[in-house]
Design a protein around this motif. Sequence first.
Motif, PDB file in Angstrom:
ATOM      1  N   GLN A  23      14.585  64.024 -25.753  1.00  0.00           N
ATOM      2  CA  GLN A  23      14.526  65.248 -24.963  1.00  0.00           C
ATOM      3  C   GLN A  23      13.226  65.327 -24.157  1.00  0.00           C
ATOM      4  N   GLU A  24      12.140  64.781 -24.710  1.00  0.00           N
ATOM      5  CA  GLU A  24      10.864  64.806 -24.011  1.00  0.00           C
ATOM      6  C   GLU A  24      10.833  63.789 -22.879  1.00  0.00           C
ATOM      7  N   GLY A  25      11.828  62.932 -22.845  1.00  0.00           N
ATOM      8  CA  GLY A  25      11.890  61.946 -21.769  1.00  0.00           C
ATOM      9  C   GLY A  25      11.161  60.669 -22.093  1.00  0.00           C
ATOM     10  N   ALA A  26      10.855  60.447 -23.350  1.00  0.00           N
ATOM     11  CA  ALA A  26      10.178  59.207 -23.732  1.00  0.00           C
ATOM     12  C   ALA A  26      11.137  58.046 -23.533  1.00  0.00           C
ATOM     13  N   ASP A  27      10.657  57.046 -22.838  1.00  0.00           N
ATOM     14  CA  ASP A  27      11.483  55.882 -22.566  1.00  0.00           C
ATOM     15  C   ASP A  27      11.378  54.897 -23.716  1.00  0.00           C
ATOM     16  N   VAL A  28      12.367  54.003 -23.759  1.00  0.00           N
ATOM     17  CA  VAL A  28      12.340  52.917 -24.724  1.00  0.00           C
ATOM     18  C   VAL A  28      11.213  51.983 -24.300  1.00  0.00           C
ATOM     19  N   PRO A  29      10.402  51.509 -25.243  1.00  0.00           N
ATOM     20  CA  PRO A  29       9.307  50.619 -24.855  1.00  0.00           C
ATOM     21  C   PRO A  29       9.838  49.420 -24.082  1.00  0.00           C
TER      22      PRO A  29
ATOM     23  N   ALA B   6      11.843  46.028 -25.473  1.00  0.00           N
ATOM     24  CA  ALA B   6      12.383  46.199 -26.816  1.00  0.00           C
ATOM     25  C   ALA B   6      13.819  45.691 -26.886  1.00  0.00           C
ATOM     26  N   ILE B   7      14.611  46.001 -25.885  1.00  0.00           N
ATOM     27  CA  ILE B   7      16.011  45.582 -25.891  1.00  0.00           C
ATOM     28  C   ILE B   7      16.094  44.067 -25.702  1.00  0.00           C
ATOM     29  N   GLU B   8      15.277  43.541 -24.808  1.00  0.00           N
ATOM     30  CA  GLU B   8      15.286  42.103 -24.569  1.00  0.00           C
ATOM     31  C   GLU B   8      14.874  41.344 -25.816  1.00  0.00           C
ATOM     32  N   ASP B   9      13.844  41.838 -26.517  1.00  0.00           N
ATOM     33  CA  ASP B   9      13.409  41.190 -27.756  1.00  0.00           C
ATOM     34  C   ASP B   9      14.528  41.173 -28.785  1.00  0.00           C
ATOM     35  N   TRP B  10      15.184  42.299 -28.905  1.00  0.00           N
ATOM     36  CA  TRP B  10      16.272  42.393 -29.881  1.00  0.00           C
ATOM     37  C   TRP B  10      17.398  41.419 -29.523  1.00  0.00           C
ATOM     38  N   LEU B  11      17.783  41.361 -28.247  1.00  0.00           N
ATOM     39  CA  LEU B  11      18.839  40.450 -27.816  1.00  0.00           C
ATOM     40  C   LEU B  11      18.445  38.994 -28.054  1.00  0.00           C
TER      41      LEU B  11
END
Length: 170
Positions: A100-106, A109-114
């Motif tokens: 809700q505060e608009g904090a984005d995903v670092p 993070a998604i690329e590392d996980w993939l």
Amino acid sequence: MGKRYFCDYCDRSFQDNLHNRKKHLNGVQHLRAKRVWYDLFRDAAAILQEEQTKKPCRKFLQTGQCDFGSNCRFSHMTEQDLEKLSAQVQGERRSKELQQEGADVPPGAIEDWLEKRAKRLSAAQSNSALPEKPAPFQYPPGWPPVQDLPPSLQAPPPGGWPVPPNLQWG
């Protein structure tokens, strides 16, 4: 023989006519099975709130099982289960607040996980010469918080229930 109605909640079939279907859908067993099914998908905060208002089940605490199972009006959760559920609820609240505060995903993070996932999958494929069956669906540890459900009330496997040969279209 005529048409048959199969109830997914109760895992049973019967001759399909207005009287039988109405009798089944209003039956106690069907209503309980339906409630147990939908309880599997309830929000953790709602479960925690409900479990905190219940008294502990004496029979479940003494023997580890209860004759009423998921229909028991007392709580079958231990203090550790309640603490884990409370921590889960707090984590969900924090993540909602961050969204809700608009904090984005670092970034990354998604690329590392993939990347980690691809490495894990390639290692698993190289280790096994036989084709791997998909793992059966499993709930996270401690979920659902009630006793194990009978097979007729468990969630269907990822590919759906196997259809018996006598019920297949042919």
